[in-house]
Design a protein around this motif. Structure first.
Motif, PDB file in Angstrom:
ATOM      1  N   TRP A 344       0.843  -1.174   0.000  1.00  0.00           N
ATOM      2  CA  TRP A 344       0.000   0.000   0.000  1.00  0.00           C
ATOM      3  C   TRP A 344       0.890   1.241   0.000  1.00  0.00           C
ATOM      4  N   GLU A 345       0.353   2.331  -0.453  1.00  0.00           N
ATOM      5  CA  GLU A 345       1.136   3.567  -0.473  1.00  0.00           C
ATOM      6  C   GLU A 345       1.519   4.030   0.930  1.00  0.00           C
ATOM      7  N   ASP A 346       0.742   3.594   1.946  1.00  0.00           N
ATOM      8  CA  ASP A 346       1.055   3.997   3.317  1.00  0.00           C
ATOM      9  C   ASP A 346       2.096   3.088   3.985  1.00  0.00           C
ATOM     10  N   GLY A 347       2.649   2.140   3.245  1.00  0.00           N
ATOM     11  CA  GLY A 347       3.726   1.310   3.776  1.00  0.00           C
ATOM     12  C   GLY A 347       3.323  -0.087   4.190  1.00  0.00           C
ATOM     13  N   ARG A 348       2.047  -0.395   4.230  1.00  0.00           N
ATOM     14  CA  ARG A 348       1.620  -1.744   4.593  1.00  0.00           C
ATOM     15  C   ARG A 348       2.011  -2.746   3.499  1.00  0.00           C
ATOM     16  N   ARG A 349       2.138  -3.999   3.898  1.00  0.00           N
ATOM     17  CA  ARG A 349       2.491  -5.074   2.973  1.00  0.00           C
ATOM     18  C   ARG A 349       1.582  -6.272   3.245  1.00  0.00           C
ATOM     19  N   ALA A 350       1.376  -7.107   2.216  1.00  0.00           N
ATOM     20  CA  ALA A 350       0.581  -8.322   2.366  1.00  0.00           C
ATOM     21  C   ALA A 350       1.003  -9.313   1.295  1.00  0.00           C
ATOM     22  N   VAL A 351       0.562 -10.571   1.476  1.00  0.00           N
ATOM     23  CA  VAL A 351       0.741 -11.616   0.468  1.00  0.00           C
ATOM     24  C   VAL A 351      -0.644 -12.040   0.020  1.00  0.00           C
ATOM     25  N   ILE A 352      -0.851 -12.066  -1.294  1.00  0.00           N
ATOM     26  CA  ILE A 352      -2.168 -12.378  -1.833  1.00  0.00           C
ATOM     27  C   ILE A 352      -2.059 -13.516  -2.844  1.00  0.00           C
ATOM     28  N   ARG A 353      -3.218 -14.042  -3.220  1.00  0.00           N
ATOM     29  CA  ARG A 353      -3.287 -14.978  -4.339  1.00  0.00           C
ATOM     30  C   ARG A 353      -4.412 -14.523  -5.267  1.00  0.00           C
ATOM     31  N   PHE A 354      -4.252 -14.793  -6.550  1.00  0.00           N
ATOM     32  CA  PHE A 354      -5.298 -14.433  -7.504  1.00  0.00           C
ATOM     33  C   PHE A 354      -5.193 -15.336  -8.724  1.00  0.00           C
ATOM     34  N   PRO A 355      -6.313 -15.594  -9.405  1.00  0.00           N
ATOM     35  CA  PRO A 355      -6.285 -16.450 -10.588  1.00  0.00           C
ATOM     36  C   PRO A 355      -5.674 -15.730 -11.786  1.00  0.00           C
ATOM     37  N   ARG A 356      -4.953 -16.488 -12.583  1.00  0.00           N
ATOM     38  CA  ARG A 356      -4.388 -15.934 -13.814  1.00  0.00           C
ATOM     39  C   ARG A 356      -5.474 -15.387 -14.721  1.00  0.00           C
ATOM     40  N   ASP A 357      -6.647 -15.999 -14.685  1.00  0.00           N
ATOM     41  CA  ASP A 357      -7.714 -15.635 -15.607  1.00  0.00           C
ATOM     42  C   ASP A 357      -8.715 -14.656 -15.001  1.00  0.00           C
ATOM     43  N   ALA A 358      -8.365 -14.007 -13.868  1.00  0.00           N
ATOM     44  CA  ALA A 358      -9.276 -13.072 -13.211  1.00  0.00           C
ATOM     45  C   ALA A 358      -9.408 -11.784 -14.017  1.00  0.00           C
ATOM     46  N   GLY A 359     -10.484 -11.078 -13.790  1.00  0.00           N
ATOM     47  CA  GLY A 359     -10.669  -9.790 -14.429  1.00  0.00           C
ATOM     48  C   GLY A 359      -9.598  -8.806 -13.991  1.00  0.00           C
ATOM     49  N   GLY A 360      -9.109  -8.016 -14.914  1.00  0.00           N
ATOM     50  CA  GLY A 360      -8.072  -7.035 -14.599  1.00  0.00           C
ATOM     51  C   GLY A 360      -6.669  -7.597 -14.642  1.00  0.00           C
ATOM     52  N   VAL A 361      -6.528  -8.886 -15.029  1.00  0.00           N
ATOM     53  CA  VAL A 361      -5.212  -9.528 -15.093  1.00  0.00           C
ATOM     54  C   VAL A 361      -4.898  -9.838 -16.556  1.00  0.00           C
ATOM     55  N   ARG A 362      -3.730  -9.416 -16.995  1.00  0.00           N
ATOM     56  CA  ARG A 362      -3.299  -9.684 -18.364  1.00  0.00           C
ATOM     57  C   ARG A 362      -1.911 -10.311 -18.331  1.00  0.00           C
ATOM     58  N   VAL A 363      -1.717 -11.334 -19.136  1.00  0.00           N
ATOM     59  CA  VAL A 363      -0.442 -12.046 -19.205  1.00  0.00           C
ATOM     60  C   VAL A 363       0.205 -11.789 -20.560  1.00  0.00           C
ATOM     61  N   THR A 364       1.454 -11.331 -20.518  1.00  0.00           N
ATOM     62  CA  THR A 364       2.260 -11.222 -21.731  1.00  0.00           C
ATOM     63  C   THR A 364       3.273 -12.351 -21.706  1.00  0.00           C
ATOM     64  N   PRO A 365       3.082 -13.375 -22.548  1.00  0.00           N
ATOM     65  CA  PRO A 365       3.988 -14.534 -22.500  1.00  0.00           C
ATOM     66  C   PRO A 365       5.431 -14.141 -22.826  1.00  0.00           C
TER      67      PRO A 365
END
Length: 540
Positions: A344-365
């Motif tokens: 986050w811009e305020d300095g917080r950190r986290a670990v997340i998971r998300f699907p490759r095929d989720a909305g807003g995700v683009r893969v450039t091979p």
């Protein structure tokens, strides 16, 4: 139960012929006989194998199966173990520096042999630099096989002279160049074929063989390396404990480094779920859902070498949106799930998971890679991708890094050692007399370094909860450097044949070329070691 000796001639006198025999032995391990240990001649013309079975008939069932792929099998001949406990051999899976064969004179009975051995054994103390390990003596007293550790062949000869016992044939491990050789191994083809951390199930043998057979096709982009990983998942090996994961990664890297690399990414991501107490997604355990490790930014940021580029914004109810770029990630096949840090811009950190095929995700091979086109690598671009609260694994990044660090680096180290060992074995199998003489020091040093790093890796795995980060970093760096040296040595020995792109020599060299840039990169690792030696910086 009694022990039996098999002397096996492969159908083809090649590394592949020997490996086929070993795979067949592993496939039968446990029923009708247990494989205790096996030794393979350097020219792959003969294997000496010890089985434990209820009877000669049971051991004979193994022989019957072997006749389908072996050129010839002598035995089973019942043998007696002298000087060691069978349980210790099974537990330690320890090779030896030297093997001595003695063709026992016909007039010596078993009782005479044992009495002679008992009387002479204390005389080994006259040659303290030589350690007697164990003997297998045939029950018909036709011959015996004696195992030793010693600094050189002369020390073994002195030890045999001390106990007044002849030598008919003496074989040395390959890290002692200059004479006829025999590789001492527990279960697999060469000593370097296993780390000794875990014994993989017999059913894994055919899968590993298939991985090796597909390696060239994977390199050309004509086969899916996940076929092998899914087969291992069906054996419940993808979620196995760390010692098994390290052993398995090493075995894969000997055959196909891209497959080992993809296992590392998947198994590391499983670790991320384990250390945060997060349930694995359906399909991760059996490999039908690939997991991708995007954790490099977390460790680069910790080292002061960059900033996490994925930026999170809070939404009501604990969900977040994420935007930014993940410059490199692998295992990005259809249905993949990515695990990565955000800030986050305020300095917080986290670990997340998300699907490759989720909305807003683009893969450039990323294509046209030197050796990893089969790893489904690419650049991830996220634009306000929504991540629900249940997919935030942890909001304590420093604690997460500390808990995940050991598996993350140790599985990588196993991959490096697997590739290094395969290259050294290939070099030793093809070296001619002139090259052996000219390159003797390089062979000796590389073999010695592999042995030392294998011991360090075992130590780190067995002490994973207590080992210092600097030890993990050093082992990872030195193993990668050894892989580079080993593949270059193989190229020197093989010559022009190894320059062809289709050759295994070329493939291994290209795989090793990836290691300096795999995160943590060589520069990253050297930076960490340099920082650990500065005054006032803890090495903890």
């Amino acid at each position: 139960m009694p022990l039996f000796l098999l002397e096996i001639e492969p159908s083809t006198v090649t590394r592949e012929g020997s490996q086929a025999v070993i795979d067949a032995l592993l496939a039968q391990d446990g029923a009708p006989a247990e494989l205790i240990e096996s030794q393979v001649a350097a020219d792959h013309s003969r294997l000496f194998t010890i089985l434990e079975a209820a009877s000669a008939e049971a051991a004979g069932q193994v022989v019957a199966e072997l006749r389908e792929i072996a050129g010839g099998v002598q035995g089973p001949d019942e043998v007696r173990l002298v000087g060691a406990e069978l349980d210790d051999i099974k537990a330690l899976r320890r090779g030896a520096g030297y093997l001595v064969e003695w063709d026992i004179p016909a007039e010596i009975t078993m009782d005479q042999y044992l009495a002679r051995k008992k009387a002479n054994a204390p005389k080994y103390a006259q040659v303290p630099e030589t350690s007697f390990l164990r003997t297998y003596v045939r029950e018909d007293t036709a011959k015996c096989l004696c195992f030793y550790d010693a600094p050189d062949e002369d020390a073994v000869v002195r030890a045999r002279e001390a106990v007044s016992t002849p030598i008919d044939r003496i074989w040395a491990r390959r890290d002692r160049p200059g004479h006829d050789e025999l590789l001492m191994a527990a279960v697999l083809t060469e000593e370097r074929a296993g780390l000794g951390l875990a014994v993989l199930p017999a059913a894994a043998g055919p899968v590993l063989t298939a991985v090796g057979e597909r390696a060239e096709a994977v390199d050309r982009g004509e086969a899916d390396l996940w076929d092998g990983l899914r087969d291992l998942g069906a054996l419940d090996l993808l979620t196995a404990p760390l010692p098994v994961a390290v052993e398995l990664t090493h075995a894969l890297a000997r055959r196909c480094t891209p497959t080992a690399f993809s296992l590392w990414g998947h198994r590391s991501s499983i670790t991320y779920h384990e250390v945060t107490g997060t349930q694995l997604p359906l399909g991760a355990a059996d490999g039908t859902v690939p997991l991708a490790s995007g954790m490099a930014p977390a460790y680069k940021e910790e080292a002061g070498l960059g900033e996490i580029q994925l930026v999170a914004t809070d939404l009501p109810g604990g969900a977040i949106t994420v935007s930014g770029v993940l410059p490199w990630c692998s295992n990005l096949g259809p249905g993949a799930l990515i695990v990565t840090p955000v800030r986050w811009e305020d300095g917080r950190r986290a670990v997340i998971r998300f699907p490759r095929d989720a909305g807003g995700v683009r893969v450039t091979p990323l294509t046209g890679l030197t050796a990893l086109d089969g790893t489904s690598s690419g650049v991830l671009l996220l634009e306000e991708a929504r991540v629900p609260d249940e997919d935030v694994l942890t909001r304590d990044l420093p604690q997460f890094r500390d808990r995940a660090r050991a598996p993350f680096l140790l599985i990588q180290t196993a991959m490096c050692l697997g590739l290094a060992g395969a290259a050294l074995d290939a070099a030793e199998a093809t070296v001619d007399d002139a090259s052996r003489q000219v390159l003797a020091e390089e062979f000796f040093q590389a073999a010695a370094d592999w042995t030392a790093l294998r011991a360090e890796l075992v130590h780190c795995v067995e002490s994973a909860g207590r080992v210092r980060p600097v030890e993990l970093v050093a082992a990872r760096l030195e193993s990668a450097l050894l892989a580079g040296r080993a593949t270059r040595l193989e190229q020197k020995v093989v010559g022009g044949r190894g320059y062809a792109l289709a050759s295994s020599t070329s493939r291994r060299a290209r795989e090793a070329a990836f290691l300096p840039v795999q995160s943590p990169t060589e520069t990253h690792l050297r930076h960490l070691l340099d920082r650990s030696t500065r005054p006032g910086v803890s090495r903890a």
